[in-house]
Enzyme design. Structure first.
Site, PDB file in Angstrom:
ATOM      1  N   THR A  71       0.325  -7.113  -4.073  1.00  0.00           N
ATOM      2  CA  THR A  71       0.225  -6.394  -5.343  1.00  0.00           C
ATOM      3  C   THR A  71       1.022  -5.091  -5.290  1.00  0.00           C
ATOM      4  O   THR A  71       1.802  -4.781  -6.198  1.00  0.00           O
ATOM      5  CB  THR A  71      -1.248  -6.101  -5.680  1.00  0.00           C
ATOM      6  OG1 THR A  71      -1.927  -7.343  -5.923  1.00  0.00           O
ATOM      7  CG2 THR A  71      -1.365  -5.220  -6.908  1.00  0.00           C
ATOM      8  N   ALA A 164      -0.576 -11.022   3.930  1.00  0.00           N
ATOM      9  CA  ALA A 164      -1.060 -11.585   5.192  1.00  0.00           C
ATOM     10  C   ALA A 164      -2.206 -12.570   5.009  1.00  0.00           C
ATOM     11  O   ALA A 164      -2.273 -13.593   5.692  1.00  0.00           O
ATOM     12  CB  ALA A 164      -1.496 -10.454   6.122  1.00  0.00           C
ATOM     13  N   HIS A 165      -3.125 -12.272   4.089  1.00  0.00           N
ATOM     14  CA  HIS A 165      -4.351 -13.074   4.043  1.00  0.00           C
ATOM     15  C   HIS A 165      -4.153 -14.447   3.408  1.00  0.00           C
ATOM     16  O   HIS A 165      -5.082 -15.255   3.373  1.00  0.00           O
ATOM     17  CB  HIS A 165      -5.479 -12.304   3.336  1.00  0.00           C
ATOM     18  CG  HIS A 165      -5.366 -12.223   1.854  1.00  0.00           C
ATOM     19  ND1 HIS A 165      -6.086 -13.017   1.005  1.00  0.00           N
ATOM     20  CD2 HIS A 165      -4.617 -11.428   1.056  1.00  0.00           C
ATOM     21  CE1 HIS A 165      -5.805 -12.725  -0.248  1.00  0.00           C
ATOM     22  NE2 HIS A 165      -4.900 -11.754  -0.247  1.00  0.00           N
ATOM     23  N   THR A 201       0.318   6.845   6.773  1.00  0.00           N
ATOM     24  CA  THR A 201       0.213   6.296   8.124  1.00  0.00           C
ATOM     25  C   THR A 201      -0.006   4.790   8.053  1.00  0.00           C
ATOM     26  O   THR A 201      -0.864   4.305   7.319  1.00  0.00           O
ATOM     27  CB  THR A 201      -0.949   6.971   8.883  1.00  0.00           C
ATOM     28  OG1 THR A 201      -0.717   8.375   8.927  1.00  0.00           O
ATOM     29  CG2 THR A 201      -1.051   6.424  10.296  1.00  0.00           C
ATOM     30  N   CYS A 302     -12.254 -14.197 -14.965  1.00  0.00           N
ATOM     31  CA  CYS A 302     -13.188 -13.295 -15.626  1.00  0.00           C
ATOM     32  C   CYS A 302     -12.594 -11.899 -15.668  1.00  0.00           C
ATOM     33  O   CYS A 302     -12.070 -11.412 -14.674  1.00  0.00           O
ATOM     34  CB  CYS A 302     -14.516 -13.256 -14.878  1.00  0.00           C
ATOM     35  SG  CYS A 302     -15.444 -14.803 -14.983  1.00  0.00           S
TER      36      CYS A 302
END
Length: 358
Positions: A71, A164-165, A201, A302
């Site tokens: 995103t 990554a997920h 960071t 939703c």
């Protein structure tokens, strides 16, 4: 009976390789921007992960800018550029688009100005795989990365978004992949991290997990794991299609009112099946299957407590009732034919009960 997770396009289980890499990264407490030994050790881990992702993505020589997810990567690439996109794009992409490009009944998006457009390589709801035009400004690679073979350097795009997920890594880490030499203005300004394009960071633990997950995903893809997933997905499709003849498969067939389209359907991701059961709300299907021990998602979303039909399916020409009566089943490695047949039996029985009450 053991629950069955069939929502891999939403998120994936954490890979053992990613978990191990994240555990090792926890022992590195140095700030990657520091010049002392502890800082250099942390920086070296980040650069190793950057190399792992570049190799898995076929993006050697490109800049990989770590972000909080796809995103943020999309925002970094699209903000303020007046980019065009089709209505089948993810909300995180569509939010930055100035206009909509035409979409056909197969989910194909027509691009006339590639340098001003962004396009997904694969759709998260239908699994439809787009052909990306040369010179495209940006491509959403989130669902495709790790599931189908491609190389960023061969796509002919300037920017790409990854997360990554979606391939066995941790949540909260993604990247913008950019052809070297491309100007990208930072949205987050301050310390000058990530080549001056994303201050703050770095998420050392998440980055380590991302690199390890990408490397493992590339091995699985080369080993043909996703071809096996496709075989299981096809078993499920046959089980849902043959006995009922009352369901539709968007992306594999077009709305009835659409005229015949040239070129036919697009290829689809090996793990994705979108199913419309007219008159049976998608969110009702999700809840019914959840109670029965299956995790799936709906083709509707939703927002602020209000259920709305899938805008992806609506853009493809499906009616409001149809677009609001869809479920998405997305599989992953390890899901078996027997398991999806068990799901199909439960889903068909629930569907028939619903039809009997009408």
């Amino acid at each position: 009976m053991k629950r069955l997770y069939l929502d891999w396009n939403a998120t994936t289980p954490l890979r053992p390789e990613a978990k191990a890499a994240m555990g090792q990264a926890m022992d590195l407490w140095g700030n990657p921007s520091s010049v002392h030994a502890e800082g250099r050790a942390a920086k070296a881990l980040i650069e190793r992960a950057r190399g792992q992702i570049a190799a898995a993505l076929g993006a050697e020589g490109a800049d990989i800018i770590f972000t909080s997810g796809a995103t943020e990567a999309a925002a970094l690439a699209l903000a303020g550029r007046g980019i065009l996109c089709g209505a089948v794009e993810h909300d995180a992409v569509a939010a930055w688009c100035a206009a909509s490009l035409p979409v056909d009944g197969w989910g194909r998006v027509f691009v006339t100005e590639p340098a001003r457009a962004t396009l997904q390589l694969a759709n998260s709801e239908t699994g439809a795989i787009q052909s990306l035009p040369e010179g495209l400004w940006a491509a959403d690679l989130t669902q495709a990365f790790g599931k189908i073979p491609f190389a960023f350097n061969w796509l002919g795009v300037t920017c790409g978004f990854i997360s990554a997920h979606k391939l066995g890594g941790p949540k909260g880490i993604g990247a913008l992949v950019v052809r070297r030499g491309t100007e990208i203005a930072a949205l987050l300004k301050g310390g000058g991290q990530e080549m001056g394009r994303r201050a703050g960071t770095e998420n050392l633990i998440g980055i380590a997990g991302f690199g390890a997950a990408a490397e493992a995903a590339a091995r699985d893809l080369a080993a043909g794991i996703w071809e096996e997933v496709a075989q299981v997905r096809n078993i499920l499709k046959d089980a849902l299609e043959i006995p009922t003849k009352e369901v539709y498969f968007p992306g594999r067939e077009t709305p009835l009112e659409c005229e015949a389209l040239e070129d036919g359907p697009l290829a689809v991701l090996p793990n994705t099946l979108s199913v419309i059961a007219p008159g049976w709300k998608g969110e009702t299907q999700v809840m019914r299957m959840d109670l029965a021990g299956f995790a799936i998602s709906a083709g509707s979303a939703c927002s602020s407590g209000k259920v709305r039909a899938s805008r992806v399916l609506a853009a493809m020409g499906w009616g409001e009732d149809e677009a609001g009566s869809a479920m998405r089943v997305s599989l992953g490695p390890g899901v078996t034919g027997d398991e999806v047949l068990r799901f199909a039996d439960v889903w068909r029985a629930a569907f028939q009960k619903h039809r009997a009450r009408q």
